[in-house]
Scaffold this motif. Structure first.
Motif, PDB file in Angstrom:
ATOM      1  N   SER A 166       3.544   5.297  -2.439  1.00 40.43           N
ATOM      2  CA  SER A 166       2.464   5.441  -3.412  1.00 40.43           C
ATOM      3  C   SER A 166       2.450   4.253  -4.358  1.00 40.43           C
ATOM      4  N   ARG A 167       1.274   3.965  -4.902  1.00 37.08           N
ATOM      5  CA  ARG A 167       1.189   2.929  -5.923  1.00 37.08           C
ATOM      6  C   ARG A 167       1.821   3.429  -7.210  1.00 37.08           C
ATOM      7  N   THR A 176      -0.584   8.739  -5.969  1.00 36.56           N
ATOM      8  CA  THR A 176      -1.542   9.480  -5.158  1.00 36.56           C
ATOM      9  C   THR A 176      -1.014   9.633  -3.734  1.00 36.56           C
ATOM     10  N   THR A 178      -0.512   9.068  -0.099  1.00 38.86           N
ATOM     11  CA  THR A 178      -0.814   7.860   0.669  1.00 38.86           C
ATOM     12  C   THR A 178      -0.277   8.011   2.085  1.00 38.86           C
ATOM     13  N   ILE A 196      -3.772   1.984   5.918  1.00 37.37           N
ATOM     14  CA  ILE A 196      -3.181   2.795   4.851  1.00 37.37           C
ATOM     15  C   ILE A 196      -4.325   3.446   4.090  1.00 37.37           C
ATOM     16  N   GLU A 198      -5.344   6.236   0.913  1.00 37.52           N
ATOM     17  CA  GLU A 198      -4.960   7.029  -0.254  1.00 37.52           C
ATOM     18  C   GLU A 198      -5.974   8.144  -0.454  1.00 37.52           C
ATOM     19  N   GLY A 209      -5.866   1.889   1.231  1.00 39.68           N
ATOM     20  CA  GLY A 209      -4.617   1.700   0.510  1.00 39.68           C
ATOM     21  C   GLY A 209      -4.093   0.284   0.615  1.00 39.68           C
ATOM     22  N   ALA A 212      -2.405  -1.302  -2.257  1.00 39.70           N
ATOM     23  CA  ALA A 212      -1.104  -0.787  -2.679  1.00 39.70           C
ATOM     24  C   ALA A 212      -0.050  -1.887  -2.650  1.00 39.70           C
ATOM     25  N   SER A 223       4.196  12.767  -3.768  1.00 39.21           N
ATOM     26  CA  SER A 223       2.845  13.185  -4.078  1.00 39.21           C
ATOM     27  C   SER A 223       2.797  14.694  -4.103  1.00 39.21           C
TER      28      SER A 223
END
Length: 239
Positions: A166-167, A176, A178, A196, A198, A209, A212, A223
C-alpha cells in the motif's frame, strides 16, 4: 463492465464482460485474503451497477481454509453485508448446483463461486453451462479458485491475484487495498497484462497503482480486514 483504468479497459476491449464467467487464482497461500477481497470488490462493483444482490457460494472445506467473512471488514471496503447472501455448502456438487440455479434465476448481479483444490466436477462442461447462463441472464459469475491449479474452462478471463504494498498515508495509517494482477488468459483476446490496482472506498472504484512506486510503501502493508472475524480460529487477515 468498465474498470475505468484506461490500459485495462483497452486491453479487455471495453472492460470485464459483465455477462460472463471469470476465474481468479491466488498467487500463493499468503495471498488468500487479497484474492478473496478482490473478487468480492468486483462483485460489489457489478452490484452497484445492476442493483441486485450478490450470491457467494462456498464449499465448506474452502471456507475453513480461507476463514469466515467479517462484516465490519466488508463494510470498511464499501461492501454492504446486506447485499451479500452467503451459502456454505457441503461439497462441490452442491456449490455448483446452487451457483448455476442462482445464475439462471437472473435475480442477482453477481455469483461468486469459491472452490479450492482439485475439482473433477468443475470441468469444461460445467464451466460452459455457467458461462452460457451468465450471458443469457445478464449475470456476472466469478469463480474463485484459491489453492488450485488452472485447468481448461470456458471462462472469459483468468487472473492471478496477489497483494501489493500500500502507499504510505499520513500518520502511517493503513493504506488503501492494493492488488497485483496478472491476466493469464482472455478468450479471443490477448493475455499477459500485468498491473497494480488500488481500491478507493470513497468513490467505490479502482485506480491504477503505478504511482505507488513514487512513494515509500508501508513497512507492514495492510488494508481492510474482510475475513477472520469473530468465530474464526485464525488471526484476522488483510485484503
Amino acid at each position: 463492465m468498465r474498470l475505468d483504468i484506461a490500459e485495462t479497459d483497452i486491453w479487455l476491449e471495453g472492460g470485464l464482460a459483465a455477462q460472463g464467467l471469470h476465474e481468479f487464482y491466488a498467487a500463493g497461500a499468503k495471498e488468500m485474503a487479497a484474492w478473496n477481497g478482490f473478487v468480492l470488490l468486483l462483485a460489489a462493483l457489478r452490484q452497484r451497477q445492476h442493483r441486485r444482490a450478490i450470491i457467494w457460494a462456498r464449499e465448506a472445506n474452502a471456507a475453513r481454509q480461507s476463514g469466515q467473512p467479517y462484516g465490519p471488514g466488508l463494510a470498511e471496503l464499501g461492501i454492504s453485508p446486506d447485499h451479500v447472501t452467503l451459502l456454505t455448502l457441503p461439497d462441490a456438487k452442491a456449490v455448483l448446483r446452487a451457483a448455476l440455479d442462482a445464475t439462471r434465476d437472473a435475480a442477482v448481479s453477481a455469483v461468486v463461486i469459491e472452490l479450492g483444490g482439485k475439482q473433477p466436477l468443475l470441468d469444461l462442461t460445467a464451466t460452459r453451462r455457467l458461462a452460457l447462463a451468465a450471458v443469457e441472464n445478464d449475470t456476472m459469475v466469478l469463480l474463485s479458485r484459491g489453492k488450485a491449479k488452472p485447468q481448461p474452462s470456458a471462462a472469459h478471463t483468468r487472473w492471478r491475484v496477489a497483494a501489493a504494498p500500500s502507499r504510505a498515508l499520513a500518520s502511517n495509517t493503513p493504506g488503501t487495498p492494493t492488488f497485483a494482477l496478472e491476466l493469464l488468459r482472455q478468450r479471443g483476446g490477448r493475455d499477459g497484462l500485468r498491473l497494480i490496482m488500488e481500491w478507493d472506498r470513497d468513490t467505490a472504484s479502482f485506480r491504477t497503482g503505478n504511482k505507488a512506486a513514487e512513494t515509500a510503501p508501508l513497512s507492514c502493508p495492510q488494508s481492510a480486514v474482510v475475513l477472520g472475524g469473530a468465530g474464526d480460529s485464525a488471526r484476522p487477515r488483510a485484503a
